[in-house]
Enzyme design. Structure first.
Site, PDB file in Angstrom:
ATOM      1  N   CYS A 126      26.839   1.350  -9.879  1.00 13.68           N
ATOM      2  CA  CYS A 126      25.621   0.517  -9.941  1.00 13.68           C
ATOM      3  C   CYS A 126      26.112  -0.923  -9.873  1.00 13.68           C
ATOM      4  O   CYS A 126      26.201  -1.604 -10.878  1.00 13.68           O
ATOM      5  CB  CYS A 126      24.862   0.785 -11.232  1.00 13.68           C
ATOM      6  SG  CYS A 126      24.426   2.524 -11.454  1.00 13.68           S
ATOM      7  N   GLY A 168      29.479  -8.825 -10.086  1.00 14.92           N
ATOM      8  CA  GLY A 168      30.488  -9.488 -10.918  1.00 14.92           C
ATOM      9  C   GLY A 168      31.679  -8.572 -11.189  1.00 14.92           C
ATOM     10  O   GLY A 168      32.836  -8.979 -11.074  1.00 14.92           O
ATOM     11  N   LYS A 169      31.371  -7.333 -11.544  1.00 15.58           N
ATOM     12  CA  LYS A 169      32.451  -6.397 -11.880  1.00 15.58           C
ATOM     13  C   LYS A 169      33.132  -5.876 -10.612  1.00 15.58           C
ATOM     14  O   LYS A 169      34.326  -5.562 -10.630  1.00 15.58           O
ATOM     15  CB  LYS A 169      31.910  -5.259 -12.736  1.00 15.58           C
ATOM     16  CG  LYS A 169      31.387  -5.740 -14.090  1.00 15.58           C
ATOM     17  CD  LYS A 169      30.798  -4.633 -14.907  1.00 15.58           C
ATOM     18  CE  LYS A 169      30.063  -5.184 -16.125  1.00 15.58           C
ATOM     19  NZ  LYS A 169      28.776  -5.820 -15.792  1.00 15.58           N
ATOM     20  N   CYS A 221      24.737  -3.078 -21.522  1.00 10.40           N
ATOM     21  CA  CYS A 221      24.545  -4.246 -22.388  1.00 10.40           C
ATOM     22  C   CYS A 221      23.378  -3.970 -23.335  1.00 10.40           C
ATOM     23  O   CYS A 221      22.696  -4.891 -23.783  1.00 10.40           O
ATOM     24  CB  CYS A 221      24.363  -5.535 -21.586  1.00 10.40           C
ATOM     25  SG  CYS A 221      22.949  -5.523 -20.497  1.00 10.40           S
TER      26      CYS A 221
END
Lengths: 295, 156
Positions: free
Chosen positions: A106, A111-112, A225
């Site tokens: 996903c 960013g990751k 998160c």
């Protein structure tokens, strides 16, 4: 079942005394783009003062700035990414990813994905999936800006990952989640327990799918998160009981996972997960899983 | 591939080359793949490897990846001072007084890359005067055609 009082009460039962908190801006240096360690000095000249984040190798707090950290020439050149501090943890938890084939299930806004590519020195391959048309465009921009060269992106629901007929050494599942109040000031008004249960079910469905694509002994890093145990410890408890996975130790910031949730006992290995309550970072949960060998 | 070679020629990147067997086109967008990555590209991919640019409305728009590769291949370029580098990123043109050095010869109308003083490519433009000719300090020397500030403008 919603509202600030309801959720504060839940957090209290999980052992955390609620405190209001904001979010500090953080950046992550892209090491493949910045060979020397001179970026903090260069950023200072550009009007952005950085402070090293002690628990991250390439992470820095934005301590002060006269310009937006998201609009400097250095940012536009891909020398760094703006990435919340806790969100920089999951990609660092794989044992060894250079030259490996990785699924970022996903991925948007990327960013990751960029961080994985950076840790891999753009070697090996990342297959990045996301279902959202708008978010996948942001992912592509992020890859282009940071000069990532080892990634293939598909607009695809992670629940169909096996249709790619690929086997992965490692999988990052930063699952779609309910978020938390530290990064969303309207969170308590918008979220209900029903939302959380719906997201937890979606996360289990994605996990059950991607686990079919990982090699024996392959690693899965699961993160959210969310602060809600249904999306975190309870899902990991379910995963080890149903998906032939085991939880590995992780060395990173955070408290151990909660093994007694609202009166229910979870598998003791769930304690190896890491939970970060909001404070200097946003709230976060991460767990490293390993696929047991198929019989 | 022809479009990319033509653009490389436009900026006089004499040493620029790559094997076209690894250039993929998808919906008018071009990507450069290395051999191992090409094994993972399947029908309907959205993005792969290094984005090189797109062909739209009869014109090729190079990516900033491609511009950087061309800059390293001896392309015609101007290096500009710090203030002009920032203004260029904000879509502004380059004044003659802001040009620190010129790499290669650039005549009026030529396409030139724009670099900062660290050699990083910020975009490209069109020379509005011949470099080396006498010019007023505040005369526009390079008209901005594309700059890395585009990453911000695209997401608005």
């Amino acid at each position: 079942m919603s509202g600030k009082v309801f959720f504060k009460n839940r957090y209290s039962k999980l052992g955390w005394a609620f405190e209001e908190t904001g979010q500090r801006q953080a950046i992550r240096i892209n090491r493949t783009r910045v060979k020397d360690n001179d970026l903090p000095e260069r950023m200072k000249k550009a009007g952005v003062t950085l402070e090293k984040i002690p628990f991250l190798e390439n992470g820095y707090w934005v301590k002060g700035s006269t310009v937006s950290a998201g609009a400097t020439a250095e940012y536009l050149l891909g020398l760094y990414s703006i990435q919340e501090a806790a969100a920089q943890i999951p990609a660092t938890l794989f044992s060894d990813i250079k030259g490996k084939v990785i699924l970022d299930a996903c991925a948007a806004p990327g960013g990751k994905t960029v961080q994985l590519a950076d840790l891999m020195d753009n070697d090996g391959a990342i297959i990045a999936l996301d279902i959202s048309k708008e978010r996948i465009a942001a992912l592509a921009n992020h890859l282009e800006r940071c000069r990532v060269s080892n990634t293939v992106v598909y607009r695809r629901d992670a629940r169909t990952a096996s249709d790619l007929h690929l086997q992965f050494d490692c999988i990052l599942l930063d699952a779609p989640c309910s978020g938390n109040f530290a990064s969303d000031s309207d969170w308590f008004r918008r979220r209900t327990l029903k939302d959380i249960e719906r997201n937890a079910a979606l996360q289990r469905a994605i996990l059950a799918e991607v686990v079919t694509c990982v090699a024996d002994d392959g690693e899965i890093v699961y993160s959210t998160c969310s602060l809600e145990p249904e999306e975190n410890e309870m899902n990991m408890d379910w995963a080890i009981k149903h998906l032939n996975l085991e939880i590995e130790d992780t060395e990173c910031k955070g408290e151990g996972g909660i093994t007694k949730v609202f009166g229910r006992d979870l598998d003791a290995s769930v304690e190896k997960c890491k939970r970060i309550w909001p404070g200097e970072t946003q709230g976060f949960f991460v767990c490293k899983l390993r696929r047991r060998r198929r019989q | 591939m022809k479009l990319i070679a033509e653009f490389a020629k436009r900026v006089n990147a004499s040493t620029f080359s790559f094997s076209d067997e690894f250039v993929l086109e998808e919906g008018g967008r071009y990507f450069l793949l290395n051999s191992p990555l090409s094994r993972y590209v399947q029908k309907g991919f959205f993005y792969a490897g290094i984005y090189l640019g797109k062909f739209k409305d009869g014109q090729f728009f190079p990516s900033f990846n491609l511009l950087s590769m061309l800059a390293k291949s001896g392309a015609r370029s101007v290096t500009v001072d710090k203030k002009a580098a920032w203004l260029f990123v904000c879509s502004r043109d380059i004044f003659a007084k802001s040009i620190v050095t010129v790499h290669g010869s650039a005549k009026k109308g030529d396409t030139v890359l724009v670099l900062n003083q660290l050699g990083e490519c910020l975009g490209f433009g069109r020379a509005t005067l011949s470099m080396g000719s006498r010019a007023e300090p505040n005369q526009i020397a390079v008209k901005n055609l594309s700059d890395i500030g585009d990453f911000l403008r695209r997401e608005r």
